[in-house]
Design a protein around this motif. Structure first.
Motif, PDB file in Angstrom:
ATOM      1  N   GLY A   1      -0.745   5.005 -15.367  1.00  7.93           N
ATOM      2  CA  GLY A   1       0.650   4.751 -15.050  1.00  7.93           C
ATOM      3  C   GLY A   1       1.054   5.354 -13.726  1.00  7.93           C
ATOM      4  N   PHE A   2       0.588   6.584 -13.461  1.00 14.74           N
ATOM      5  CA  PHE A   2       0.921   7.211 -12.175  1.00 14.74           C
ATOM      6  C   PHE A   2       0.299   6.447 -11.019  1.00 14.74           C
ATOM      7  CE2 PHE A   2      -0.910   9.833  -8.806  1.00 14.74           C
ATOM      8  CZ  PHE A   2       0.260  10.043  -8.078  1.00 14.74           C
ATOM      9  N   LEU A   3      -1.001   6.152 -11.089  1.00 11.78           N
ATOM     10  CA  LEU A   3      -1.673   5.482  -9.981  1.00 11.78           C
ATOM     11  C   LEU A   3      -1.048   4.112  -9.700  1.00 11.78           C
ATOM     12  CD1 LEU A   3      -5.431   6.259 -10.780  1.00 11.78           C
ATOM     13  CD2 LEU A   3      -4.064   7.204  -8.908  1.00 11.78           C
ATOM     14  N   ASN A   4      -0.803   3.335 -10.737  1.00 13.00           N
ATOM     15  CA  ASN A   4      -0.208   2.008 -10.549  1.00 13.00           C
ATOM     16  C   ASN A   4       1.201   2.113  -9.978  1.00 13.00           C
ATOM     17  OD1 ASN A   4      -1.849  -0.165 -10.987  1.00 13.00           O
ATOM     18  ND2 ASN A   4      -0.900  -0.801 -12.885  1.00 13.00           N
ATOM     19  N   SER A   5       1.969   3.077 -10.465  1.00 15.34           N
ATOM     20  CA  SER A   5       3.341   3.249  -9.986  1.00 15.34           C
ATOM     21  C   SER A   5       3.358   3.707  -8.536  1.00 15.34           C
ATOM     22  CB  SER A   5       4.083   4.259 -10.869  1.00 15.34           C
ATOM     23  OG  SER A   5       4.152   3.798 -12.195  1.00 15.34           O
ATOM     24  N   MET A   6       2.409   4.541  -8.174  1.00 13.68           N
ATOM     25  CA  MET A   6       2.310   4.987  -6.787  1.00 13.68           C
ATOM     26  C   MET A   6       2.113   3.787  -5.860  1.00 13.68           C
ATOM     27  SD  MET A   6      -0.557   7.513  -5.117  1.00 13.68           S
ATOM     28  CE  MET A   6      -1.867   6.285  -5.343  1.00 13.68           C
ATOM     29  N   ILE A   7       1.351   2.804  -6.300  1.00 14.84           N
ATOM     30  CA  ILE A   7       1.101   1.611  -5.485  1.00 14.84           C
ATOM     31  C   ILE A   7       2.314   0.695  -5.445  1.00 14.84           C
ATOM     32  CG2 ILE A   7      -0.261  -0.516  -5.346  1.00 14.84           C
ATOM     33  CD1 ILE A   7      -2.626   1.042  -6.479  1.00 14.84           C
ATOM     34  N   PHE A   8       2.966   0.474  -6.602  1.00 16.48           N
ATOM     35  CA  PHE A   8       3.975  -0.577  -6.705  1.00 16.48           C
ATOM     36  C   PHE A   8       5.408  -0.112  -6.461  1.00 16.48           C
ATOM     37  CE2 PHE A   8       0.456  -2.514  -9.098  1.00 16.48           C
ATOM     38  CZ  PHE A   8       0.413  -3.751  -8.461  1.00 16.48           C
ATOM     39  N   THR A   9       5.675   1.196  -6.429  1.00 19.18           N
ATOM     40  CA  THR A   9       7.049   1.661  -6.237  1.00 19.18           C
ATOM     41  C   THR A   9       7.624   1.193  -4.916  1.00 19.18           C
ATOM     42  OG1 THR A   9       6.820   3.602  -7.657  1.00 19.18           O
ATOM     43  CG2 THR A   9       8.502   3.712  -5.966  1.00 19.18           C
ATOM     44  N   ARG A  10       6.829   1.242  -3.872  1.00 19.75           N
ATOM     45  CA  ARG A  10       7.345   0.816  -2.562  1.00 19.75           C
ATOM     46  C   ARG A  10       7.768  -0.648  -2.588  1.00 19.75           C
ATOM     47  NH1 ARG A  10       3.882   5.039  -0.909  1.00 19.75           N
ATOM     48  NH2 ARG A  10       4.969   6.373   0.621  1.00 19.75           N
ATOM     49  N   ARG A  11       6.969  -1.474  -3.229  1.00 22.52           N
ATOM     50  CA  ARG A  11       7.334  -2.889  -3.313  1.00 22.52           C
ATOM     51  C   ARG A  11       8.569  -3.081  -4.184  1.00 22.52           C
ATOM     52  NH1 ARG A  11       4.093  -7.373  -6.791  1.00 22.52           N
ATOM     53  NH2 ARG A  11       5.736  -8.921  -6.796  1.00 22.52           N
ATOM     54  N   LEU A  12       8.630  -2.367  -5.302  1.00 20.24           N
ATOM     55  CA  LEU A  12       9.736  -2.551  -6.249  1.00 20.24           C
ATOM     56  C   LEU A  12      11.073  -2.161  -5.633  1.00 20.24           C
ATOM     57  CD1 LEU A  12      10.453  -3.231  -9.249  1.00 20.24           C
ATOM     58  CD2 LEU A  12      10.315  -0.781  -9.678  1.00 20.24           C
ATOM     59  N   LEU A  13      11.097  -1.085  -4.848  1.00 20.01           N
ATOM     60  CA  LEU A  13      12.356  -0.560  -4.318  1.00 20.01           C
ATOM     61  C   LEU A  13      12.629  -0.980  -2.878  1.00 20.01           C
ATOM     62  CD1 LEU A  13      12.290   3.051  -5.839  1.00 20.01           C
ATOM     63  CD2 LEU A  13      13.400   0.993  -6.719  1.00 20.01           C
ATOM     64  N   ALA A  14      11.727  -1.775  -2.309  1.00 18.85           N
ATOM     65  CA  ALA A  14      11.943  -2.251  -0.948  1.00 18.85           C
ATOM     66  C   ALA A  14      12.999  -3.349  -0.919  1.00 18.85           C
ATOM     67  CB  ALA A  14      10.633  -2.772  -0.362  1.00 18.85           C
ATOM     68  N   SER A  15      13.589  -3.563   0.238  1.00 25.71           N
ATOM     69  CA  SER A  15      14.565  -4.639   0.410  1.00 25.71           C
ATOM     70  C   SER A  15      13.843  -5.985   0.440  1.00 25.71           C
ATOM     71  CB  SER A  15      15.323  -4.441   1.720  1.00 25.71           C
ATOM     72  OG  SER A  15      14.452  -4.645   2.824  1.00 25.71           O
ATOM     73  N   PRO A  16      14.557  -7.083   0.151  1.00 31.25           N
ATOM     74  CA  PRO A  16      13.919  -8.412   0.220  1.00 31.25           C
ATOM     75  C   PRO A  16      13.257  -8.686   1.567  1.00 31.25           C
ATOM     76  CG  PRO A  16      16.039  -8.574  -0.878  1.00 31.25           C
ATOM     77  CD  PRO A  16      15.937  -7.160  -0.353  1.00 31.25           C
ATOM     78  N   LYS A  17      13.876  -8.227   2.641  1.00 32.68           N
ATOM     79  CA  LYS A  17      13.288  -8.431   3.965  1.00 32.68           C
ATOM     80  C   LYS A  17      11.982  -7.659   4.100  1.00 32.68           C
ATOM     81  CE  LYS A  17      14.274  -8.184   8.918  1.00 32.68           C
ATOM     82  NZ  LYS A  17      15.281  -7.832   9.959  1.00 32.68           N
ATOM     83  N   GLU A  18      11.965  -6.425   3.564  1.00 33.25           N
ATOM     84  CA  GLU A  18      10.738  -5.634   3.615  1.00 33.25           C
ATOM     85  C   GLU A  18       9.634  -6.273   2.784  1.00 33.25           C
ATOM     86  OE1 GLU A  18      12.004  -0.986   4.251  1.00 33.25           O
ATOM     87  OE2 GLU A  18      12.486  -1.897   2.317  1.00 33.25           O
ATOM     88  N   VAL A  19       9.996  -6.834   1.617  1.00 36.37           N
ATOM     89  CA  VAL A  19       9.006  -7.506   0.774  1.00 36.37           C
ATOM     90  C   VAL A  19       8.422  -8.714   1.500  1.00 36.37           C
ATOM     91  CG1 VAL A  19       8.666  -8.807  -1.352  1.00 36.37           C
ATOM     92  CG2 VAL A  19      10.004  -6.699  -1.389  1.00 36.37           C
TER      93      VAL A  19
END
Length: 417
Positions: free
Chosen positions: A355-373
């Motif tokens: 859970g930690f490793l996966n969250s470390m990878i995906f948090t940036r995508r999840l909380l990024a703005s639509p433009k950043e995505v």
């Protein structure tokens, strides 16, 4: 993105092939909003039904098609993902319902499926459009959202426990062993991507913990060094070990259990009261900790975990026992002999690193703005360490510190590394 003529004909052929108790007098297809979705193209289908009685009504469905971008298909193993999800709806759910017909209503936690067909680079899934349900209306899940989601997850997992006890051979041949690896296949594009991103993000996370939590870093220096060692090497084999099924707690996991794949219905007071689980593309037979740890690290705050994590683990355990007992028509006490809370938490401690490793990878995508995505999608096709370092700026200081808090919380719990 509008649906082209070929895609429209594909959907029409699918609808024409169905044996229905009504006629489809007309249907239209429109693009469906899909913020933060990278691997599927979604469309809303409005179907006008005409029944033998003459009654007419319109029903809404969502069509999911594979993205027609080769590097996205390869990076995210889309053929494997669509194979898995179609198999969930076409084979596994019907098997569970057939095995426990007295509890078939339990599967109202999934949207109804009208059509599911897999073919290489040409797959289609059509499920009911849950217009009364929305993604959680909070960035960070509170106790009401989290407990309701875990209750639904426990119901889903309970069918694995029950079928294993009722017919172990049937379960293992038809549920446990027939999935395609969609993320951690050795030598795949997705493994290469995860290796690079974990190395860059993990090293940055350890540095950030040392910078903002210096006293904690000194106390846990040995464990931080162990994490540094793990992330500095190709991580694929570690993931494969973490998702390897072992012991009585192994179940058919959702595989991507987070708020983007959980729909809530709210009551008149705005409180979540019902839930639906969607997107079963990365299902796998593994520890339930794979699902639970991911949502707790990705979708809750450090303060929330410190306050509620232990209680939610106990809550999930109790709900999975109650649901399994209902399926098997036995008592909860009978199940506790093999599925005790102590053993469940021990299993969680051994697998929470996932859970930690996966969250470390995906948090940036999840909380990024639509433009950043949108910018992120341009970079993932040919990932390098330099590109991964550019991604460290996604979400800014807030996300960097949030990921550091995840690692701090993980180490403080003394979970297995």
């Amino acid at each position: 993105m509008a649906l082209n003529d070929e895609g429209h004909k594909f959907i029409q052929r699918a609808l024409n092939s169905l044996e229905l108790d009504f006629q489809i007098s007309h249907f239209d297809v429109q693009p469906f909003s899909q913020d933060n979705i990278m691997v599927s193209s979604l469309f809303e289908i409005n179907i006008q039904e005409q029944r033998p009685s003459g009654e007419k009504r319109t029903r809404k469905f969502i069509a999911k098609l594979m993205r027609d971008i080769k590097y996205i298909q390869e990076l995210f193993s889309l053929n494997e993902q669509f194979y898995n999800e179609c198999r969930v709806y076409n084979e596994v759910i019907p098997l569970f319902i057939k095995s426990f017909p007295h509890q078939s209503e339990t599967f109202n936690i999934l949207p109804g499926c009208l059509y599911a067909s897999f073919a290489e680079s040409n797959s289609l899934l059509i499920v009911e459009h849950l217009t009364d349900y929305t993604l959680g209306n909070v960035t960070d899940m509170d106790y009401d959202h989290c407990s309701l989601a875990l209750k639904a997850l426990a119901q889903f997992h309970s069918f694995s426990y029950a079928l294993k006890k009722q017919d172990s051979g049937l379960f293992h041949s038809n549920v446990a062993l027939a999935w395609k690896e969609a993320r951690y296949r050795e030598g795949s594009h997705s493994e290469a991507f995860i290796n690079i991103v974990t190395k860059v993000f993990g090293s940055d996370c350890v540095r950030t913990v040392k910078d903002i939590f210096p006293e904690f870093a000194r106390k846990y220096e040995t464990k931080l060094n162990e994490v540094s060692s793990i992330v500095s090497k190709p991580i694929g084999s570690k993931y494969r070990k973490l998702v390897q099924a072992e012991g009585p707690f192994a179940v058919l996991c959702h595989g991507d259990f987070n708020r983007n794949n959980i729909l809530f219905r709210y009551d008149e007071d705005g409180k979540p009261c019902e839930v639906k689980l969607v997107d079963f593309q990365t299902v796998r037979y593994a520890s339930p900790a794979i699902d639970i740890s991911f949502i707790l690290y990705l979708n809750t705050t450090s303060v929330f975990r410190a306050t509620h994590e232990e209680n939610l683990l106990s809550y999930y355990h109790q709900k999975v026992l109650e649901s399994t007992a209902s399926l098997l028509q036995c008592t909860v006490e009978e199940l506790k002999v093999e599925l005790s809370l102590e053993e469940f938490k021990s299993d969680y401690r051994r697998h929470a690193l996932y859970g930690f490793l996966n969250s470390m990878i995906f948090t940036r995508r999840l909380l990024a703005s639509p433009k950043e995505v949108e910018e992120l999608e341009k970079k993932v096709g040919n990932m390098t360490e330099e590109r991964a370092k550019e991604m460290l700026s996604l979400g800014g200081k807030f996300v960097k510190e949030r990921i550091a808090e995840m690692l701090r919380d993980f180490l403080a719990k003394d979970y297995q590394i």
